[in-house]
Design an enzyme around this catalytic site. Sequence first.
Site, PDB file in Angstrom:
ATOM      1  CB  VAL A   1     -86.673  32.205 -65.248  1.00 31.97           C
ATOM      2  CG1 VAL A   1     -87.504  32.150 -66.514  1.00 31.97           C
ATOM      3  CG2 VAL A   1     -87.572  32.386 -64.029  1.00 31.97           C
TER       4      VAL A   1
ATOM      5  CD  GLU B   1     -94.624  26.346 -65.470  1.00 33.09           C
ATOM      6  OE1 GLU B   1     -93.370  26.405 -65.460  1.00 33.09           O
ATOM      7  OE2 GLU B   1     -95.327  26.946 -64.630  1.00 33.09           O
TER       8      GLU B   1
ATOM      9  CB  CYS C   1     -91.989  25.143 -62.994  1.00 32.48           C
ATOM     10  SG  CYS C   1     -90.494  26.071 -63.426  1.00 32.48           S
TER      11      CYS C   1
ATOM     12  CE  LYS D   1     -95.482  26.605 -60.757  1.00 34.02           C
ATOM     13  NZ  LYS D   1     -94.871  27.412 -61.841  1.00 34.02           N
TER      14      LYS D   1
HETATM   15  C1  ACM Z   1     -91.672  28.641 -62.753  1.00 31.96           C
HETATM   16  O1  ACM Z   1     -92.267  28.118 -61.812  1.00 31.96           O
HETATM   17  N1  ACM Z   1     -92.166  28.622 -63.970  1.00 31.96           N
HETATM   18  C2  ACM Z   1     -90.375  29.299 -62.552  1.00 31.96           C
END
Ligand code: ACM
Length: 267
Positions: free
Chosen positions: A170, A39, A143, A110
């Site tokens: 994370v 990402e 992510c 996203k």
């Molecule tokens: C994330 O979605 N970068 C934790």
Amino acid sequence: MMRIGVYQSDPVFGDVGANIEQAFKDLPAGEADLWVLPELFNTGYQFVSQDETLELAEEVPGGRTCRDMAELAANLGSILVFGMAERVENCCYNSAALVGPRGFIGVYRKAHLFFEEKEFFKPGDTGFQVFDVGWAKIGVMICFDWFFPETARVLSLLGADILCHPSNLVLPFCQKAMVTRSLENAVYSVTANRVGTEARGGKEPLAFTGGSQILGPSGRILSGLNDREKGWAVAQIHVEEARNKKITVYNDRFEDRRPELYGRLCK
Ligand code: ACM
């Protein structure tokens, strides 16, 4: 038989040229038909203002990153899926673009924004899409989309053979959760995470967890990297294995679903 690869990097925040150049240096020709990168691989992750995000975001496919990555795809003869900040007029999306040897293929924005991403990005409006590249159908998620199992399920119901998953993780557990996402949908998945830390503008440091991995349709880890190393890993795949949704002779992942009982999911 095809080969898919995952790239794990430690981008320099804000240095798009250096981050792209690193990918040109690191990704080898002839090793994979598809590469998945992290990402926001070209910018880094921890933005501190909307102005900064707008300044670093680029048009898709008109911007420099998509142009350079299409050149890299042509050099490698591979499909590339990579995360980047996309600019549309005065808004930014946390997006993943697909390019191939013949140029731009598509973009996914996203859907599920994590933490302070909500300050800098608009929630994605592309919906979940599957891109047919001839030898496989590629679904893209980014992510934190992993936290919402509907994402992987919808992509799989749309026919995805491979879930490409650019990430900057994370939180713990994603790598383990993706084993279940692959198993319950019988799909390959490629989680491309980054390593290193960022602590910008006096914010809490973020430590990225690495552990990029390629999983098979039975949830087996086919290849991957540890929580510190930079580099790449590849796995050989048989796409047709992701098209058999049987669990036992009596059970099928998709045919045994009971959507009439799942109404609440769509509320
Ligand atoms: C994330 O979605 N970068 C934790």
